[in-house]
Scaffold this motif. Structure first.
Motif, short mmCIF file in Angstrom:
data_model
loop_
_atom_site.label_atom_id
_atom_site.label_comp_id
_atom_site.label_asym_id
_atom_site.label_seq_id
_atom_site.Cartn_x
_atom_site.Cartn_y
_atom_site.Cartn_z
N PHE A 24 0.93 -1.35 -0.13
CA PHE A 24 0.03 0.31 0.11
C PHE A 24 0.29 1.12 0.25
O PHE A 24 0.60 2.41 -0.26
CB PHE A 24 -0.70 -0.24 1.31
N MET A 25 1.79 1.11 0.62
CA MET A 25 2.75 2.44 0.53
C MET A 25 3.69 2.51 -0.08
O MET A 25 3.11 3.90 -0.85
CB MET A 25 3.72 2.67 2.16
N ASN A 26 3.96 1.94 -0.93
CA ASN A 26 4.47 1.81 -2.76
C ASN A 26 3.43 2.26 -3.53
O ASN A 26 3.85 3.56 -4.43
CB ASN A 26 5.10 1.12 -3.15
N VAL A 27 2.69 2.44 -3.26
CA VAL A 27 1.14 2.50 -4.57
C VAL A 27 0.67 4.20 -3.39
O VAL A 27 0.21 4.67 -4.58
CB VAL A 27 -0.26 2.20 -4.44
N LEU A 32 1.47 10.30 -4.88
CA LEU A 32 1.89 11.75 -4.29
C LEU A 32 3.05 11.89 -5.59
O LEU A 32 2.57 12.76 -5.52
CB LEU A 32 2.26 11.19 -2.78
N LEU A 33 3.76 11.43 -5.92
CA LEU A 33 4.63 11.50 -6.78
C LEU A 33 4.03 12.37 -8.11
O LEU A 33 4.84 13.01 -8.20
CB LEU A 33 5.77 10.93 -6.40
N GLU A 34 2.95 11.88 -8.44
CA GLU A 34 2.06 12.06 -9.59
C GLU A 34 2.12 13.65 -9.40
O GLU A 34 1.83 14.37 -10.45
CB GLU A 34 1.00 11.11 -10.12
N HIS A 35 1.47 14.14 -8.08
CA HIS A 35 1.13 15.37 -7.82
C HIS A 35 2.43 16.50 -8.12
O HIS A 35 3.45 16.63 -8.08
CB HIS A 35 0.91 15.58 -6.83
N LEU A 69 -1.28 18.00 2.96
CA LEU A 69 -2.64 17.17 3.57
C LEU A 69 -3.74 17.23 2.27
O LEU A 69 -4.39 16.58 2.34
CB LEU A 69 -3.45 17.84 5.19
N GLU A 70 -3.85 18.96 2.29
CA GLU A 70 -4.51 18.21 0.92
C GLU A 70 -3.83 17.69 -0.44
O GLU A 70 -4.56 16.90 -0.46
CB GLU A 70 -4.87 19.74 0.20
N ALA A 71 -2.70 17.35 -0.20
CA ALA A 71 -2.27 16.48 -1.65
C ALA A 71 -1.70 15.26 -0.96
O ALA A 71 -2.19 14.20 -1.75
CB ALA A 71 -0.45 16.58 -1.38
N LEU A 72 -2.22 14.78 -0.46
CA LEU A 72 -2.08 13.60 1.10
C LEU A 72 -3.76 12.96 -0.20
O LEU A 72 -4.50 11.63 0.23
CB LEU A 72 -1.99 13.11 2.00
N GLU A 73 -5.19 14.10 0.30
CA GLU A 73 -6.62 14.13 0.11
C GLU A 73 -6.32 13.78 -1.33
O GLU A 73 -7.00 12.62 -2.03
CB GLU A 73 -6.87 14.97 0.61
N GLU A 74 -5.72 14.67 -1.78
CA GLU A 74 -6.09 14.43 -3.65
C GLU A 74 -5.19 12.95 -3.86
O GLU A 74 -5.47 12.16 -5.08
CB GLU A 74 -5.23 15.36 -4.64
N GLY A 75 -3.75 12.50 -3.32
CA GLY A 75 -3.03 11.71 -3.70
C GLY A 75 -3.64 9.66 -3.48
O GLY A 75 -4.22 9.04 -4.34
N ALA A 76 -4.55 10.32 -2.48
CA ALA A 76 -5.41 8.76 -1.69
C ALA A 76 -6.67 9.05 -3.00
O ALA A 76 -7.20 7.84 -2.55
CB ALA A 76 -5.85 9.12 -0.55
N ALA A 77 -7.21 9.70 -2.65
CA ALA A 77 -7.97 9.89 -4.08
C ALA A 77 -7.76 9.01 -5.75
O ALA A 77 -8.84 8.48 -5.97
CB ALA A 77 -9.15 11.29 -4.45
N GLY A 78 -6.58 9.57 -5.55
CA GLY A 78 -6.23 9.17 -6.92
C GLY A 78 -6.24 7.48 -6.51
O GLY A 78 -6.42 6.51 -8.11
N VAL A 79 -5.51 7.40 -5.52
CA VAL A 79 -5.40 5.29 -5.73
C VAL A 79 -6.81 4.73 -5.52
O VAL A 79 -6.90 3.76 -6.12
CB VAL A 79 -4.53 4.93 -4.13
N ARG A 80 -7.82 5.68 -5.04
CA ARG A 80 -8.95 5.38 -5.00
C ARG A 80 -9.92 4.71 -6.17
O ARG A 80 -10.55 3.87 -7.14
CB ARG A 80 -10.53 5.99 -4.14
N THR A 84 -10.83 1.47 -8.52
CA THR A 84 -12.27 1.06 -8.92
C THR A 84 -12.26 0.94 -11.19
O THR A 84 -12.72 -0.27 -11.36
CB THR A 84 -13.16 2.48 -8.58
N ALA A 85 -11.62 1.28 -11.28
CA ALA A 85 -11.51 1.18 -12.53
C ALA A 85 -10.89 0.31 -12.67
O ALA A 85 -11.54 -0.32 -14.16
CB ALA A 85 -10.54 2.93 -13.62
N PHE A 86 -10.10 -0.42 -12.59
CA PHE A 86 -8.76 -1.24 -12.55
C PHE A 86 -9.79 -2.79 -12.12
O PHE A 86 -9.96 -3.30 -12.63
CB PHE A 86 -7.75 -2.18 -11.83
#
Length: 94
Positions: A24-27, A32-35, A69-80, A84-86
């Protein structure tokens, strides 16, 4: 999943994420690094034998006035969104 902020400033956040491992941490780190405003994202897990923490600590550094914290929220939303798409593509192919 339990979260505990260990350090926080205007452009840096360190947060302990209990119950997670490298998978999970790597994902999350990758998302986050894509932000574009995240200048660094890393995590550390000290092995139990070393006497250090056993839960991963994620550290995020941002630039451009972006709250980590906002970047973390956006990163987590991206993972979700990606998971979901997968799942939907997998179910459609099955």
């Amino acid at each position: 999943m339990e979260l505990r902020v260990t350090e926080s400033s205007e452009n840096e956040l360190s947060i302990e994420i209990a119950g997670e491992d490298h998978t999970f941490m790597n994902v999350l780190k990758g998302a986050l690094l894509e932000h574009e405003d995240v200048s660094a994202a890393t995590y550390d897990v000290n092995p139990e034998q070393s006497g250090g923490q056993t839960e991963p600590i994620l550290t995020i550094k941002t630039e451009g006035g972006v709250d980590p914290l906002e970047a973390l929220e956006e990163g987590a939303a991206g993972v979700r969104s990606k998971t979901t798409a997968f799942r939907e593509a997998f179910e459609a192919a099955a």
